[in-house]
Design an enzyme around this catalytic site. Structure first.
Site, mmCIF file in Angstrom:
data_model
loop_
_atom_site.group_PDB
_atom_site.id
_atom_site.type_symbol
_atom_site.label_atom_id
_atom_site.label_comp_id
_atom_site.label_asym_id
_atom_site.label_seq_id
_atom_site.Cartn_x
_atom_site.Cartn_y
_atom_site.Cartn_z
ATOM 1 N N ARG A 227 0.094 2.421 -7.999
ATOM 2 C CA ARG A 227 -0.725 3.627 -7.814
ATOM 3 C C ARG A 227 -1.916 3.640 -8.785
ATOM 4 O O ARG A 227 -2.282 4.681 -9.339
ATOM 5 C CB ARG A 227 0.133 4.884 -7.974
ATOM 6 C CG ARG A 227 1.273 4.954 -6.968
ATOM 7 C CD ARG A 227 2.104 6.217 -7.139
ATOM 8 N NE ARG A 227 1.374 7.410 -6.711
ATOM 9 C CZ ARG A 227 1.250 7.831 -5.456
ATOM 10 N NH1 ARG A 227 1.806 7.122 -4.458
ATOM 11 N NH2 ARG A 227 0.581 8.931 -5.166
ATOM 12 N N LEU B 63 0.868 -1.166 0.000
ATOM 13 C CA LEU B 63 0.000 0.000 0.000
ATOM 14 C C LEU B 63 0.909 1.221 0.000
ATOM 15 O O LEU B 63 1.865 1.295 0.776
ATOM 16 C CB LEU B 63 -0.904 -0.025 1.239
ATOM 17 C CG LEU B 63 -2.161 0.856 1.251
ATOM 18 C CD1 LEU B 63 -3.061 0.534 0.076
ATOM 19 C CD2 LEU B 63 -2.913 0.658 2.555
ATOM 20 N N ASP B 64 0.621 2.172 -0.883
ATOM 21 C CA ASP B 64 1.499 3.331 -1.032
ATOM 22 C C ASP B 64 1.648 4.103 0.281
ATOM 23 O O ASP B 64 0.748 4.085 1.133
ATOM 24 C CB ASP B 64 0.954 4.282 -2.108
ATOM 25 C CG ASP B 64 0.940 3.643 -3.482
ATOM 26 O OD1 ASP B 64 1.814 2.804 -3.737
ATOM 27 O OD2 ASP B 64 0.046 3.981 -4.284
ATOM 28 N N ARG B 65 2.761 4.796 0.413
ATOM 29 C CA ARG B 65 3.043 5.567 1.630
ATOM 30 C C ARG B 65 1.931 6.569 1.928
ATOM 31 O O ARG B 65 1.542 6.763 3.088
ATOM 32 C CB ARG B 65 4.379 6.308 1.466
ATOM 33 C CG ARG B 65 4.761 7.167 2.673
ATOM 34 C CD ARG B 65 5.927 8.076 2.348
ATOM 35 N NE ARG B 65 5.603 9.023 1.290
ATOM 36 C CZ ARG B 65 4.907 10.148 1.465
ATOM 37 N NH1 ARG B 65 4.438 10.469 2.676
ATOM 38 N NH2 ARG B 65 4.671 10.951 0.455
ATOM 39 N N SER C 221 -1.172 6.349 1.084
ATOM 40 C CA SER C 221 -2.492 5.709 1.188
ATOM 41 C C SER C 221 -2.640 5.091 2.572
ATOM 42 O O SER C 221 -1.655 4.854 3.281
ATOM 43 C CB SER C 221 -2.657 4.637 0.108
ATOM 44 O OG SER C 221 -2.574 5.218 -1.182
#
Length: 261
Positions: A141, A41-43, A45
């Site tokens: 993303r 999971l993106d930083r 998010s």
């Protein structure tokens, strides 16, 4: 025992255990070093992450062929239109190809949602809106690129569900974690049972299987024959008869057989 842990990742946390400098990582929250991330999971998010110590479970969560849908709540910049939602549902052309059709619907701002730190920056003259997006791909993303492609950049993104594991059902606050019982979830049952069977098959046994009377008799006979062979071929110099000579006998150096002509 297969371990699966659900974690509610806060904003600005890297979904890895090792970081550089002052980066905040999973190691700040999770101490079990046997766990591996099953879907990053993106930083920037937030929301649900799953971690497991089992490779088969990890593959089942992350590999697109298993069609595990992931649900995201996206707060977008502007009042999203029906046309934009339709385009998201049909698939959006990105720089790495057309996305698969997504399940998308407009929703109200979730009242249960925790405050983000720091909060989202708003522009006073532009409203925001919320959409729920379900996808079964895992491109980098992807949700952010999809909403931007239809003209509504994402301001805040929260993942709420992976397969049948639901963040709201678990009641996890931001930064909380919980160990799951895999057999409570249909998508994990078969994988976990297969892993247990493999462990049983690979486990060494301390006792050999009992042998029949016929096998025992054959083993005894084989042992007896081996002993007889050992007696026959045993070399014992003291038992060999010595040739009696008068002390002048020389070794026979003559070749036997036909002479060359």
């Amino acid at each position: 025992m297969v371990k699966i842990v659900a974690f509610n990742k806060p904003f600005d946390v890297h979904s890895q255990f090792r970081g550089e400098g002052s980066q905040i990582t999973l190691a700040n929250f999770i101490s079990d070093d046997s766990l591996r991330v099953a879907g990053r999971l993106d930083r920037d998010s937030e929301g649900l992450m799953l971690l497991t110590d089992n490779g088969a479970v990890n593959q089942h969560i992350t590999n697109p062929k298993f069609k595990q849908y992931k649900t995201y709540l996206a707060q977008v910049d502007g009042q999203i239109t029906e046309d934009a939602i339709l385009r998201l549902q049909q698939g959006v052309e990105l720089n790495d190809g057309l996305t698969l059709p997504a399940k998308v619907r407009m929703i109200d701002a979730p009242e249960w949602l925790w405050q983000r730190d720091p909060p989202v920056r708003f522009r006073a003259n532009i409203p925001t809106s919320w959409v729920e997006i379900q996808i079964c791909e895992g491109r980098n993303r992807q949700v952010r690129r999809m909403t931007a492609a239809v003209g509504f950049p994402t301001l805040r993104l929260i993942r709420t569900q992976i397969g049948s594991v639901n963040l709201l059902d678990l009641g996890l606050e931001s930064g909380d974690q919980r160990t799951l019982e895999p057999l409570f979830y249909d998508e994990f049952q078969q994988v976990v049972r297969q892993a247990k069977l493999t462990q049983v098959e690979d486990k060494p046994t301390s006792k050999t299987a009992p042998r029949s009377k016929k096998d025992l008799a054959q083993a005894k006979q084989n042992k007896k024959r081996a002993k007889i062979r050992a007696e026959i071929f045993k070399s014992d110099d003291t038992a060999k008869p010595k040739r009696i000579t008068n002390g002048t006998t020389r070794a026979n150096t003559k070749q036997r057989g036909r002479r060359d002509r």
